[in-house]
Design a protein around this motif. Structure first.
Motif: not given
Length: 81
Positions: A18-22, A24-32
């Motif tokens: 998922r990190n490669d696809q989207y 960092s997980f942390e960044d995705m949670m903050e953007r969401t």
């Protein structure tokens, strides 16, 4: 899949696939969280997003306990929260 395999798979997803696809997980949670804050018209944190996603995965696991993805992804979200 036993619990050790589930935990390892969750870490692999969060740190790899998922990190490669989207990103960092942390960044995705903050953007969401920013999007949800706008939709809900109230501040939402990345941690709250991760916890809500755990809730979604719990519902999915209850509906289809044979689908390992719910447990793997739920473990990843819980770890991030």
């Amino acid at each position: 899949m036993n619990y050790q395999e589930t935990i390892k798979a969750a870490l692999d997803v969060v740190q790899g696939e998922r990190n490669d696809q989207y990103g960092s997980f942390e960044d995705m949670m903050e953007r969401t969280a920013l999007v949800w804050s706008g939709v809900l018209n109230t501040p939402v944190t990345g941690e709250q997003v991760a916890l809500c996603m755990v809730g979604l995965k719990l519902v999915r696991a209850d509906s289809g306990p044979e689908v390992e993805d719910s447990f793997v992804d739920g473990g990843g979200y819980f770890a991030m929260a």
